[in-house]
Design a protein around this motif. Structure first.
Motif, short mmCIF file in Angstrom:
data_model
loop_
_atom_site.label_atom_id
_atom_site.label_comp_id
_atom_site.label_asym_id
_atom_site.label_seq_id
_atom_site.Cartn_x
_atom_site.Cartn_y
_atom_site.Cartn_z
N GLY A 1 1.00 -1.67 -0.21
CA GLY A 1 0.25 0.04 -0.68
C GLY A 1 1.38 1.44 -0.17
O GLY A 1 0.33 2.58 -0.03
N GLU A 2 2.06 1.38 -0.22
CA GLU A 2 3.01 2.33 0.04
C GLU A 2 3.45 3.00 -1.05
O GLU A 2 3.09 4.37 -1.35
CB GLU A 2 4.25 1.92 0.52
CG GLU A 2 4.26 1.78 2.14
CD GLU A 2 4.59 2.86 3.23
OE1 GLU A 2 4.52 4.00 2.61
OE2 GLU A 2 3.41 2.54 3.76
N ALA A 3 3.07 2.43 -2.11
CA ALA A 3 2.73 3.38 -3.63
C ALA A 3 2.01 4.04 -3.48
O ALA A 3 2.26 5.73 -3.99
CB ALA A 3 2.74 2.35 -4.50
N ILE A 4 0.81 4.51 -2.92
CA ILE A 4 -0.08 5.58 -3.49
C ILE A 4 0.09 6.13 -2.37
O ILE A 4 0.01 7.29 -2.39
CB ILE A 4 -1.73 4.47 -2.84
CG1 ILE A 4 -2.40 3.98 -4.64
CG2 ILE A 4 -2.73 5.35 -2.80
CD1 ILE A 4 -2.60 4.25 -5.47
N ASN A 5 0.48 5.60 -1.00
CA ASN A 5 0.82 6.86 -0.15
C ASN A 5 2.13 7.35 -1.31
O ASN A 5 2.35 8.81 -0.46
CB ASN A 5 1.41 6.26 0.97
CG ASN A 5 0.15 5.41 1.76
OD1 ASN A 5 -1.22 5.90 1.12
ND2 ASN A 5 0.50 4.45 2.06
N GLN A 6 2.89 7.56 -1.17
CA GLN A 6 4.29 8.54 -1.86
C GLN A 6 3.65 8.95 -3.00
O GLN A 6 4.25 10.08 -2.93
CB GLN A 6 5.61 6.58 -2.23
CG GLN A 6 6.44 6.76 -1.10
CD GLN A 6 6.58 7.26 0.02
OE1 GLN A 6 7.71 8.12 -0.53
NE2 GLN A 6 7.12 6.84 1.39
N VAL A 7 2.76 8.78 -3.92
CA VAL A 7 2.61 9.29 -4.85
C VAL A 7 1.86 10.21 -4.42
O VAL A 7 1.86 11.38 -4.76
CB VAL A 7 1.41 8.40 -5.94
CG1 VAL A 7 0.71 9.20 -7.04
CG2 VAL A 7 2.24 7.45 -7.18
#
Length: 225
Positions: free
Chosen positions: A34-40
């Protein structure tokens, strides 16, 4: 820069995605946890309310409806309003590819109320339940589960059942009638942007249902992943 009002009423200023964000969104490890969306969202959020230096934790603090709304707006400013979908019919005897165009400007947006916690009386047992809204922190916890299911998605929002802290046991023993009613109530108070896509197959008429963010074309138009 692009400024919008989130469903919760907070103002957000966004900038377009770049190749750096594309790399994040194709990193399978970051996608799984789930970190991809958070970073984006963190990379592309210039301002959040009065905060002009939002950190990842500020992004996680946002309600889920706000987060999805921001992601849809990011897609619009980075790739355009229209999403060209190729949806395969779920009917095993058909499996026809259906071509559907969705205009993101047409998606329904429902604003949040000021309430963040809700009480509900279960129709069968008559027990009182208190629950909250889903946010980025809860989404992250769900993503970390090895096998998330309906019960875990409900549990993560529960605060109390009949005045006591919820447990897996209490939720497992809850009558199906009560569980169904509780899920409907949770859905009723949710807000944000509706990304549901429902169409009838051109070949056999079978109903096809999906969510835009689950389709590769939402963030990667023209690319087969």
């Amino acid at each position: 820069m692009y400024t919008y009002e989130l469903p919760s009423g907070i103002e957000i200023e966004l900038k377009e995605m770049t190749g750096a964000e594309e790399e994040l969104l194709t990193n399978q490890r970051l996608i799984r946890n789930g970190e991809a969306i958070n970073q984006v969202l963190r990379n592309c959020t210039v301002r959040l309310g009065e905060n002009d230096k939002p950190a990842v934790n500020d992004i996680l603090d946002l309600l889920s409806g706000d987060r999805l709304f921001a992601l849809v707006k990011l897609r619009q400013i980075s790739l355009g309003d229209e999403v060209e979908l190729e949806l395969t019919c779920p009917n095993a005897s058909c499996r026809m590819t259906n071509y559907v165009t969705v205009n993101l400007e047409d998606l329904k947006v429902t604003p949040y109320t000021e309430e963040r916690e809700f009480e509900f009386k279960l129709p069968g047992s008559k027990k009182a339940v208190r629950f909250g809204l889903l946010d980025g922190h809860k989404e992250k916890r769900l993503a970390a589960l090895r096998e998330p299911n309906i019960s875990s998605a409900m549990m993560i929002r529960l605060i109390e059942i009949d005045g006591k802290a919820p447990s897996k046991k209490s939720l497992a023993e809850m009558p199906m009638r009560d569980r169904s009613a509780l899920r409907q109530e949770m859905a009723r108070v949710d807000a944000g942007i509706d990304t549901t896509v429902e169409v009838d197959c051109d070949g056999c008429g079978t109903r096809i249902r999906t969510r835009l963010e689950a389709e590769p074309a939402f963030l990667f138009p023209g690319v087969r992943l």
